[in-house]
Write a protein that holds these residues in place. Sequence first.
Motif, PDB file in Angstrom:
ATOM      1  N   TYR A  30       0.848  -1.187   0.000  1.00 39.30           N
ATOM      2  CA  TYR A  30       0.000   0.000   0.000  1.00 39.30           C
ATOM      3  C   TYR A  30       0.885   1.240   0.000  1.00 39.30           C
ATOM      4  O   TYR A  30       2.080   1.167   0.285  1.00 39.30           O
ATOM      5  N   LYS A  31       0.279   2.375  -0.351  1.00 43.70           N
ATOM      6  CA  LYS A  31       1.002   3.650  -0.370  1.00 43.70           C
ATOM      7  C   LYS A  31       0.239   4.613   0.522  1.00 43.70           C
ATOM      8  O   LYS A  31      -0.987   4.717   0.440  1.00 43.70           O
ATOM      9  N   LYS A  32       0.979   5.283   1.418  1.00 39.81           N
ATOM     10  CA  LYS A  32       0.368   6.212   2.361  1.00 39.81           C
ATOM     11  C   LYS A  32       1.325   7.383   2.566  1.00 39.81           C
ATOM     12  O   LYS A  32       2.509   7.163   2.813  1.00 39.81           O
ATOM     13  N   ASN A  33       0.834   8.606   2.466  1.00 39.89           N
ATOM     14  CA  ASN A  33       1.630   9.822   2.657  1.00 39.89           C
ATOM     15  C   ASN A  33       2.903   9.811   1.802  1.00 39.89           C
ATOM     16  O   ASN A  33       3.997  10.113   2.294  1.00 39.89           O
ATOM     17  N   ASN A  34       2.785   9.425   0.516  1.00 37.61           N
ATOM     18  CA  ASN A  34       3.909   9.363  -0.437  1.00 37.61           C
ATOM     19  C   ASN A  34       5.002   8.371  -0.049  1.00 37.61           C
ATOM     20  O   ASN A  34       6.122   8.466  -0.524  1.00 37.61           O
ATOM     21  N   LYS A  35       4.677   7.429   0.819  1.00 38.59           N
ATOM     22  CA  LYS A  35       5.619   6.374   1.184  1.00 38.59           C
ATOM     23  C   LYS A  35       5.026   5.032   0.755  1.00 38.59           C
ATOM     24  O   LYS A  35       3.830   4.810   0.870  1.00 38.59           O
ATOM     25  N   HIS A  36       5.891   4.147   0.255  1.00 38.22           N
ATOM     26  CA  HIS A  36       5.479   2.816  -0.173  1.00 38.22           C
ATOM     27  C   HIS A  36       5.710   1.841   0.978  1.00 38.22           C
ATOM     28  O   HIS A  36       6.731   1.926   1.662  1.00 38.22           O
ATOM     29  N   TYR A  37       4.787   0.892   1.156  1.00 35.36           N
ATOM     30  CA  TYR A  37       4.902  -0.123   2.197  1.00 35.36           C
ATOM     31  C   TYR A  37       4.670  -1.502   1.587  1.00 35.36           C
ATOM     32  O   TYR A  37       3.751  -1.674   0.787  1.00 35.36           O
ATOM     33  N   VAL A  38       5.484  -2.485   1.994  1.00 32.79           N
ATOM     34  CA  VAL A  38       5.261  -3.880   1.641  1.00 32.79           C
ATOM     35  C   VAL A  38       5.418  -4.687   2.927  1.00 32.79           C
ATOM     36  O   VAL A  38       6.410  -4.544   3.638  1.00 32.79           O
TER      37      VAL A  38
END
Length: 148
Positions: free
Chosen positions: A32-40
């Motif tokens: 997912y992407k939140k506040n211009n940061k990518h998360y895996v």
Amino acid sequence: MKEVLLTMQGLQFDQRLENADKIETVTVGDYYKKNNKHYVIYEEVTEGFTQATKNRLKFSEGILELTRNGLVNVHMVFQENKKNMTSYNTPFGQILIGIDTRKIQIEEKEEDIVVEVDYALDVNYEFLSDCHIKIHICSKENSSFSLN
């Protein structure tokens, strides 16, 4: 949140042995992407152990963080042109590691993201090796992955 296929390739060059060890892992995770940061987020099971390790990759321009909780516990920060120290806690004991990141490159396309990191690794204040990590994240549905 989207289900993704995560391919991680790590290349470690040992200056003393003049050889390279290539390690590749393929796993399924959630992106997912939140506040211009990518998360895996993904889980890993180590051979010989039953406890899984939960992993979280977080990255944006110039920085990549890997947090591992479970069998091993560590928060590694790869920050371009900066050296970060951290404790790596394993079932066999604790190790102090230094990560001197030279370059982080993020290539974002519609259906996949490629992150490449070049860094020097030290263990207990002694240089161990120059390393390169390549992380490929792609949508599980649209994956053209094959084991060729």
